[in-house]
Design a protein around this motif. Structure first.
Motif, PDB file in Angstrom:
ATOM      1  N   ASP A  39      29.284  37.912  25.377  1.00 18.09           N
ATOM      2  CA  ASP A  39      29.261  37.465  23.991  1.00 18.09           C
ATOM      3  C   ASP A  39      27.803  37.420  23.552  1.00 18.09           C
ATOM      4  O   ASP A  39      27.055  36.508  23.907  1.00 18.09           O
ATOM      5  N   MET A  40      27.377  38.443  22.775  1.00 17.01           N
ATOM      6  CA  MET A  40      25.968  38.566  22.406  1.00 17.01           C
ATOM      7  C   MET A  40      25.584  37.577  21.318  1.00 17.01           C
ATOM      8  O   MET A  40      24.420  37.502  20.953  1.00 17.01           O
ATOM      9  N   SER A  41      26.536  36.802  20.789  1.00 11.37           N
ATOM     10  CA  SER A  41      26.165  35.833  19.774  1.00 11.37           C
ATOM     11  C   SER A  41      25.753  34.497  20.398  1.00 11.37           C
ATOM     12  O   SER A  41      25.225  33.630  19.716  1.00 11.37           O
ATOM     13  N   GLN A  42      25.968  34.349  21.721  1.00 11.17           N
ATOM     14  CA  GLN A  42      25.564  33.123  22.420  1.00 11.17           C
ATOM     15  C   GLN A  42      24.212  33.326  23.083  1.00 11.17           C
ATOM     16  O   GLN A  42      23.849  34.453  23.401  1.00 11.17           O
ATOM     17  N   PRO A  43      23.455  32.207  23.323  1.00 15.20           N
ATOM     18  CA  PRO A  43      22.197  32.353  24.059  1.00 15.20           C
ATOM     19  C   PRO A  43      22.471  32.970  25.436  1.00 15.20           C
ATOM     20  O   PRO A  43      23.449  32.635  26.089  1.00 15.20           O
ATOM     21  N   MET A  44      21.560  33.900  25.834  1.00 17.47           N
ATOM     22  CA  MET A  44      21.760  34.622  27.084  1.00 17.47           C
ATOM     23  C   MET A  44      20.790  34.164  28.146  1.00 17.47           C
ATOM     24  O   MET A  44      19.727  33.622  27.838  1.00 17.47           O
ATOM     25  N   TYR A  45      21.141  34.440  29.403  1.00 15.24           N
ATOM     26  CA  TYR A  45      20.224  34.232  30.525  1.00 15.24           C
ATOM     27  C   TYR A  45      19.701  35.600  30.978  1.00 15.24           C
ATOM     28  O   TYR A  45      20.418  36.587  30.921  1.00 15.24           O
ATOM     29  N   TRP A  46      18.459  35.661  31.408  1.00 19.53           N
ATOM     30  CA  TRP A  46      17.952  36.899  32.010  1.00 19.53           C
ATOM     31  C   TRP A  46      16.909  36.589  33.068  1.00 19.53           C
ATOM     32  O   TRP A  46      16.258  35.552  33.024  1.00 19.53           O
ATOM     33  N   ASP A  47      16.770  37.492  34.037  1.00 14.37           N
ATOM     34  CA  ASP A  47      15.684  37.450  35.027  1.00 14.37           C
ATOM     35  C   ASP A  47      14.754  38.594  34.682  1.00 14.37           C
ATOM     36  O   ASP A  47      15.047  39.740  34.981  1.00 14.37           O
ATOM     37  N   ARG A  48      13.630  38.305  34.021  1.00 13.94           N
ATOM     38  CA  ARG A  48      12.687  39.363  33.631  1.00 13.94           C
ATOM     39  C   ARG A  48      11.285  38.935  33.989  1.00 13.94           C
ATOM     40  O   ARG A  48      10.914  37.776  33.788  1.00 13.94           O
ATOM     41  N   LEU A  49      10.496  39.875  34.502  1.00 14.10           N
ATOM     42  CA  LEU A  49       9.120  39.550  34.866  1.00 14.10           C
ATOM     43  C   LEU A  49       8.282  39.282  33.626  1.00 14.10           C
ATOM     44  O   LEU A  49       7.395  38.439  33.629  1.00 14.10           O
ATOM     45  N   ASP A  50       8.559  40.017  32.543  1.00 11.66           N
ATOM     46  CA  ASP A  50       7.660  39.928  31.391  1.00 11.66           C
ATOM     47  C   ASP A  50       8.074  38.826  30.420  1.00 11.66           C
ATOM     48  O   ASP A  50       7.257  38.398  29.608  1.00 11.66           O
ATOM     49  N   THR A  51       9.341  38.375  30.453  1.00  8.50           N
ATOM     50  CA  THR A  51       9.769  37.271  29.585  1.00  8.50           C
ATOM     51  C   THR A  51      10.286  36.155  30.488  1.00  8.50           C
ATOM     52  O   THR A  51      11.447  36.155  30.882  1.00  8.50           O
ATOM     53  N   PRO A  52       9.447  35.187  30.831  1.00  8.27           N
ATOM     54  CA  PRO A  52       9.790  34.251  31.901  1.00  8.27           C
ATOM     55  C   PRO A  52      10.841  33.196  31.548  1.00  8.27           C
ATOM     56  O   PRO A  52      11.556  32.751  32.440  1.00  8.27           O
ATOM     57  N   LEU A  53      10.963  32.779  30.287  1.00  8.06           N
ATOM     58  CA  LEU A  53      11.839  31.645  29.975  1.00  8.06           C
ATOM     59  C   LEU A  53      13.021  32.114  29.135  1.00  8.06           C
ATOM     60  O   LEU A  53      12.864  32.371  27.938  1.00  8.06           O
ATOM     61  N   PRO A  54      14.214  32.247  29.746  1.00  7.68           N
ATOM     62  CA  PRO A  54      15.360  32.733  28.980  1.00  7.68           C
ATOM     63  C   PRO A  54      15.899  31.672  28.024  1.00  7.68           C
ATOM     64  O   PRO A  54      15.520  30.511  28.078  1.00  7.68           O
ATOM     65  N   ASP A  55      16.855  32.128  27.174  1.00  7.02           N
ATOM     66  CA  ASP A  55      17.363  31.246  26.129  1.00  7.02           C
ATOM     67  C   ASP A  55      18.226  30.113  26.676  1.00  7.02           C
ATOM     68  O   ASP A  55      18.385  29.092  26.020  1.00  7.02           O
ATOM     69  N   ARG A  56      18.856  30.339  27.842  1.00  9.71           N
ATOM     70  CA  ARG A  56      19.635  29.247  28.401  1.00  9.71           C
ATOM     71  C   ARG A  56      19.374  29.161  29.908  1.00  9.71           C
ATOM     72  O   ARG A  56      18.816  30.079  30.500  1.00  9.71           O
ATOM     73  N   ALA A  57      19.788  28.014  30.501  1.00  7.63           N
ATOM     74  CA  ALA A  57      19.595  27.858  31.935  1.00  7.63           C
ATOM     75  C   ALA A  57      20.609  28.712  32.674  1.00  7.63           C
ATOM     76  O   ALA A  57      21.614  29.156  32.104  1.00  7.63           O
ATOM     77  N   TRP A  58      20.375  28.927  33.951  1.00  5.80           N
ATOM     78  CA  TRP A  58      21.248  29.756  34.780  1.00  5.80           C
ATOM     79  C   TRP A  58      22.626  29.112  34.901  1.00  5.80           C
ATOM     80  O   TRP A  58      23.653  29.730  34.651  1.00  5.80           O
ATOM     81  N   ILE A  59      22.676  27.820  35.301  1.00  4.54           N
ATOM     82  CA  ILE A  59      23.940  27.111  35.421  1.00  4.54           C
ATOM     83  C   ILE A  59      24.001  26.097  34.301  1.00  4.54           C
ATOM     84  O   ILE A  59      23.224  25.144  34.293  1.00  4.54           O
ATOM     85  N   ASP A  60      24.897  26.323  33.337  1.00  2.63           N
ATOM     86  CA  ASP A  60      25.010  25.305  32.283  1.00  2.63           C
ATOM     87  C   ASP A  60      26.278  24.482  32.372  1.00  2.63           C
ATOM     88  O   ASP A  60      26.369  23.465  31.714  1.00  2.63           O
ATOM     89  N   VAL A  61      27.261  24.909  33.199  1.00  5.62           N
ATOM     90  CA  VAL A  61      28.407  24.003  33.413  1.00  5.62           C
ATOM     91  C   VAL A  61      28.110  23.191  34.676  1.00  5.62           C
ATOM     92  O   VAL A  61      28.165  23.705  35.791  1.00  5.62           O
ATOM     93  N   LEU A  62      27.757  21.913  34.471  1.00  9.65           N
ATOM     94  CA  LEU A  62      27.278  21.099  35.596  1.00  9.65           C
ATOM     95  C   LEU A  62      28.394  20.217  36.126  1.00  9.65           C
ATOM     96  O   LEU A  62      29.137  19.637  35.334  1.00  9.65           O
ATOM     97  N   ASP A  63      28.490  20.136  37.477  1.00  8.52           N
ATOM     98  CA  ASP A  63      29.420  19.140  38.033  1.00  8.52           C
ATOM     99  C   ASP A  63      28.715  17.784  38.057  1.00  8.52           C
ATOM    100  O   ASP A  63      27.568  17.663  37.669  1.00  8.52           O
ATOM    101  N   SER A  64      29.426  16.772  38.528  1.00  9.64           N
ATOM    102  CA  SER A  64      28.915  15.390  38.389  1.00  9.64           C
ATOM    103  C   SER A  64      27.614  15.207  39.146  1.00  9.64           C
ATOM    104  O   SER A  64      26.689  14.528  38.672  1.00  9.64           O
ATOM    105  N   LYS A  65      27.480  15.871  40.329  1.00 10.75           N
ATOM    106  CA  LYS A  65      26.249  15.743  41.110  1.00 10.75           C
ATOM    107  C   LYS A  65      25.055  16.296  40.321  1.00 10.75           C
ATOM    108  O   LYS A  65      23.997  15.670  40.233  1.00 10.75           O
TER     109      LYS A  65
END
Lengths: 175, 76
Positions: A39-65
């Motif tokens: 879904d390109m309308s949502q913030p995306m995650y990427w691993d890129r050398l030239d753009t270090p900080l992606p729009d969202r975190a890698w894991i955004d559905v967090l369990d209680s821990k």
């Protein structure tokens, strides 16, 4: 093409709904769609050398821990242990920079494929030289070339630094 | 963990101060090499050629070889 038939069937006002239905129908019936569409309308995650900080975190559905760890992150970071800091990093990012930069064996495939295509091209060129090319012009023959060189020397072509400069006119030979 | 704060300013200036003198020096070397490797020998080659050049003799040789259309070889 599908849009046209949908438009005709659906009528003017319900066209958008019918197009939506037809699209999903097409997806269900055809075997060539990509299984998970990003879904390109949502913030995306990427691993890129030239753009270090992606729009969202890698894991955004967090369990209680993870949720409790994120709460702890809101306090002073000196209270976090080394393992907790690493866990927070791994929540935010998929690969570290060294992991992103890890060399792969892709170059062998690339070079190998290159040479394969060079070989195929070589075969094509050889076949072409045998079956496609017309006969060479008569000016390429040995006799004609010799007469041509003699005429160039007679005309003193480039007598200072070039062609005729290399010919010894006294002894009638190349210097 | 405390790393030293990296340089935040003056990066272009530092690069230019390092690379520009080298660039100028290499350009001058390239120009000098071309002058003394190419143009001076070429000027010398031309000077030597024309020191011993007899235009009439060359013309007669070319004429006898038959390359001219305005004059036929001597004795035709």
């Amino acid at each position: 093409m599908l849009h046209l038939t949908a438009g005709r069937v659906g009528g003017l006002f319900s066209r958008r709904a019918v197009v939506g239905l037809t699209n999903s129908g097409a997806r269900m019936s055809s075997h060539h769609e990509v299984s998970d569409q990003v879904d390109m309308s949502q913030p995306m995650y990427w691993d890129r050398l030239d753009t270090p900080l992606p729009d969202r975190a890698w894991i955004d559905v967090l369990d209680s821990k993870d949720k409790s760890l994120k709460q702890k992150e809101k306090g002073p970071w000196t209270a976090l242990s080394k393992e907790e800091k690493i866990a927070l990093y791994r929540l935010k990012f998929n690969h570290t920079y060294p992991e992103m930069k890890k060399p792969s064996h892709e170059w062998k495939t690339v070079i190998g494929g290159m040479f394969i295509f060079f070989g195929i091209t070589g075969l094509v060129v050889f076949w072409q030289g045998h079956y496609v090319y017309p006969p060479q012009p008569h000016t390429f023959g040995e006799e004609w070339q010799a007469k041509q060189i003699q005429r160039m020397l007679d005309m003193r072509v480039n007598p200072i630094e070039g062609f005729s400069a290399k010919w010894d006119y006294k002894n009638k030979q190349w210097k | 963990m405390s790393l030293a704060k990296p340089a935040m300013r003056g990066l272009l200036g530092k690069r230019l101060r390092f690379h520009l003198p080298i660039a100028f020096a290499l350009s001058l070397v390239a120009a000098a090499a071309f002058k003394y490797g190419v143009t001076e020998p070429r000027k010398q080659a031309y000077a030597d050629f024309y020191k011993q050049y007899d235009a009439t003799k060359e013309f007669n040789n070319m004429r006898d070889a038959g390359v001219f259309e305005s004059v036929r070889p001597t004795g035709e």
